[in-house]
Structure formats: C-alpha cells, structure tokens
Design a protein around this motif. Structure first.
Motif, PDB file in Angstrom:
ATOM      1  N   GLN A 252       0.820  -1.213   0.000  1.00 43.53           N
ATOM      2  CA  GLN A 252       0.000   0.000   0.000  1.00 43.53           C
ATOM      3  C   GLN A 252       0.851   1.260   0.000  1.00 43.53           C
ATOM      4  O   GLN A 252       0.506   2.259  -0.637  1.00 43.53           O
ATOM      5  N   GLY A 253       1.968   1.211   0.733  1.00 44.28           N
ATOM      6  CA  GLY A 253       2.837   2.377   0.833  1.00 44.28           C
ATOM      7  C   GLY A 253       3.926   2.427  -0.213  1.00 44.28           C
ATOM      8  O   GLY A 253       4.778   3.304  -0.175  1.00 44.28           O
ATOM      9  N   ARG A 254       3.924   1.450  -1.135  1.00 44.20           N
ATOM     10  CA  ARG A 254       4.877   1.385  -2.252  1.00 44.20           C
ATOM     11  C   ARG A 254       6.307   1.113  -1.798  1.00 44.20           C
ATOM     12  O   ARG A 254       7.269   1.632  -2.352  1.00 44.20           O
ATOM     13  N   VAL A 255       6.426   0.295  -0.720  1.00 43.07           N
ATOM     14  CA  VAL A 255       7.731  -0.204  -0.284  1.00 43.07           C
ATOM     15  C   VAL A 255       7.570  -1.696  -0.008  1.00 43.07           C
ATOM     16  O   VAL A 255       6.474  -2.250  -0.121  1.00 43.07           O
ATOM     17  N   LYS A 256       8.662  -2.363   0.373  1.00 41.13           N
ATOM     18  CA  LYS A 256       8.599  -3.811   0.578  1.00 41.13           C
ATOM     19  C   LYS A 256       7.853  -4.185   1.857  1.00 41.13           C
ATOM     20  O   LYS A 256       6.999  -5.083   1.859  1.00 41.13           O
ATOM     21  N   ASN A 257       8.170  -3.516   2.963  1.00 41.74           N
ATOM     22  CA  ASN A 257       7.540  -3.794   4.254  1.00 41.74           C
ATOM     23  C   ASN A 257       7.277  -2.486   4.981  1.00 41.74           C
ATOM     24  O   ASN A 257       8.155  -1.621   5.035  1.00 41.74           O
ATOM     25  N   ALA A 258       6.099  -2.354   5.564  1.00 37.06           N
ATOM     26  CA  ALA A 258       5.749  -1.102   6.234  1.00 37.06           C
ATOM     27  C   ALA A 258       4.800  -1.356   7.391  1.00 37.06           C
ATOM     28  O   ALA A 258       4.174  -2.416   7.496  1.00 37.06           O
ATOM     29  N   GLU A 259       4.701  -0.363   8.247  1.00 33.21           N
ATOM     30  CA  GLU A 259       3.621  -0.264   9.228  1.00 33.21           C
ATOM     31  C   GLU A 259       2.733   0.892   8.800  1.00 33.21           C
ATOM     32  O   GLU A 259       3.221   1.921   8.322  1.00 33.21           O
ATOM     33  N   GLY A 260       1.432   0.719   8.975  1.00 31.04           N
ATOM     34  CA  GLY A 260       0.482   1.757   8.610  1.00 31.04           C
ATOM     35  C   GLY A 260      -0.166   2.369   9.836  1.00 31.04           C
ATOM     36  O   GLY A 260      -0.410   1.678  10.835  1.00 31.04           O
ATOM     37  N   PHE A 261      -0.449   3.658   9.755  1.00 30.90           N
ATOM     38  CA  PHE A 261      -1.038   4.384  10.882  1.00 30.90           C
ATOM     39  C   PHE A 261      -2.131   5.330  10.395  1.00 30.90           C
ATOM     40  O   PHE A 261      -2.111   5.789   9.254  1.00 30.90           O
ATOM     41  N   LEU A 262      -3.052   5.603  11.294  1.00 24.59           N
ATOM     42  CA  LEU A 262      -4.067   6.624  11.063  1.00 24.59           C
ATOM     43  C   LEU A 262      -3.831   7.753  12.065  1.00 24.59           C
ATOM     44  O   LEU A 262      -3.795   7.499  13.275  1.00 24.59           O
ATOM     45  N   PRO A 263      -3.662   8.984  11.605  1.00 26.31           N
ATOM     46  CA  PRO A 263      -3.382  10.072  12.539  1.00 26.31           C
ATOM     47  C   PRO A 263      -4.637  10.630  13.197  1.00 26.31           C
ATOM     48  O   PRO A 263      -5.650  10.847  12.531  1.00 26.31           O
ATOM     49  N   LEU A 264      -4.576  10.837  14.490  1.00 25.93           N
ATOM     50  CA  LEU A 264      -5.534  11.701  15.161  1.00 25.93           C
ATOM     51  C   LEU A 264      -5.124  13.144  14.902  1.00 25.93           C
ATOM     52  O   LEU A 264      -5.941  13.998  14.585  1.00 25.93           O
ATOM     53  N   ARG A 265      -3.809  13.385  15.022  1.00 28.62           N
ATOM     54  CA  ARG A 265      -3.176  14.650  14.640  1.00 28.62           C
ATOM     55  C   ARG A 265      -1.770  14.351  14.163  1.00 28.62           C
ATOM     56  O   ARG A 265      -1.097  13.499  14.730  1.00 28.62           O
ATOM     57  N   LEU A 266      -1.326  15.057  13.169  1.00 29.46           N
ATOM     58  CA  LEU A 266       0.040  14.891  12.675  1.00 29.46           C
ATOM     59  C   LEU A 266       0.514  16.215  12.098  1.00 29.46           C
ATOM     60  O   LEU A 266      -0.072  16.723  11.144  1.00 29.46           O
TER      61      LEU A 266
END
Length: 214
Positions: free
Chosen positions: A194-208
């Motif tokens: 999904q992030g266009r890399v081999k391995n990633a962690e995904g997050f949803l921001p409350l604020r960023l």
C-alpha cells in the motif's frame, strides 16, 4: 541528542496488553531508537488472561530491550477489564505529563477487543495536548485504512525479535498453522504494498504536524 546532533525526541507507545505495541508499531519504535530518540512504553495490563501475569510481564520486559525502550509504565489494570471513564484518562494523562512526548502511538478505536477499544477512546481525551498522535493496528482491529506509512524493511527482523520475546503468545492466533510472526510478516508486506515499499507499518493520525523549515 541524536546521532546528527539534533535534539532527541520522546516517543510514547501505549498498549492494553504485553505484545500489542510490538505488533502495532514495533518497527517504527526501533527506527526511532536507532536514530537516538527516547522510547517509552505504557502497558495497561499484564495480560493475565492469556497466561501467567508474571511471565507475560517478564516477556514484555525482554521485548522492550529489543526495542531499546528507556522505561515501561505499567497501568495496573486487569486484563479484559480496562474501564472507560475518568480514572483511565487520568492514568494516561499522568504518564503523558511525565514523558511529555513528541509522538504518541496507541490502539485504533474500532476494535473487537474491549480493552483496545476503551484504551483508544480514553487516549483521545488524555492526549489532547500532544501534537502528534497516531493510531496503530493489531489482529483484532477493524476498518483500518492507514494514510501514514513507515518503511520498516530494514528493521523487520528486529520487530520480529521483539514479537518472539513474547514466547508464550506466538502460537495464539486462532488461525490454523499460522503463528503471530506469520501474521506480522504478512501485515508488513501488505502495508508495504500500500505504501509502495517492501515492508511497512500503517497508521491513522488523530493529529500529525508536518514541520517545514526551521
């Protein structure tokens, strides 16, 4: 100070049970630590419904060493009985005040486990003065569509090692022939695609906040 001479950030990851944090954001935490930032954990229960509390607490401490954690704050709540309400919010607030984190990672609120759900909702209130708050996912998270990704390909083995430190839990997936390590690797590949890399962690921001310039 970090390795490039800048001020070290303080990172606080909050989880309901031992191994929640490692599964949800262990890769990001390793990357922060490798770059000289300070990592703290808040674990609300000892996970005694999944095994002996003393053992699970020991396993969490071993996993924290893999993540280069400076300190673990224990919430002292009973597994499966984290309550919604003022007490929980204030418990989180006390640690947030002490650590004064630049970034907070916590469960996402749409989750089939009540402890994860209650903790996430309390954290929304308790972290209201923290600039950067990101929700992570776990095996029981629902309807999670991340918009922020961290490339963890270079630290995936370290993340796996932190998961394997929770040896009493590795086979407890309720999925035939799959260990938690298998699940974590699959998730890393999927979020990486999904992030266009081999391995990633995904997050949803409350604020960023995205800082531009000095």
């Amino acid at each position: 100070m970090t390795f490039d001479g800048t001020e070290a950030m303080r990172i606080l990851a909050i989880g309901a049970h031992p191994d929640d944090i490692e599964a949800g954001c262990g890769g990001a935490l390793v990357k922060y630590a490798q770059n000289g930032h300070r990592v703290f954990l808040m674990v609300m229960t000892e996970g005694e419904q999944g095994g002996a509390g003393e053992l699970r607490k020991f396993e969490q401490e071993q996993a924290a060493k893999q993540l280069r954690v400076e300190r673990i704050y224990w919430g002292g709540y009973q597994d499966t009985a984290i309550p919604m309400g003022r007490e929980l919010i204030q418990s989180i607030e006390a640690v947030v005040k002490e650590v004064d984190p630049h970034f907070i990672f916590v469960h996402y609120h749409d989750d089939t486990h009540q402890d994860h759900r209650h903790l996430a909702m309390a954290a929304i209130s308790a972290t209201r003065y923290t600039k950067n708050v990101l929700f992570y996912e776990g095996p029981t998270t629902q309807n999670f569509a991340p918009t922020v990704f961290v490339d963890i390909d270079q630290v995936l083995n370290e993340k796996i090692a932190s998961i394997e430190a929770h040896a009493s839990q590795v086979r407890k997936t309720n999925i035939e022939a799959l260990s938690i390590v298998d699940v974590i690797r699959s998730s890393a590949h999927f979020r990486g695609i999904q992030g266009r890399v081999k391995n990633a962690e995904g997050f949803l921001p409350l604020r960023l906040f995205i800082n531009i310039g000095a």
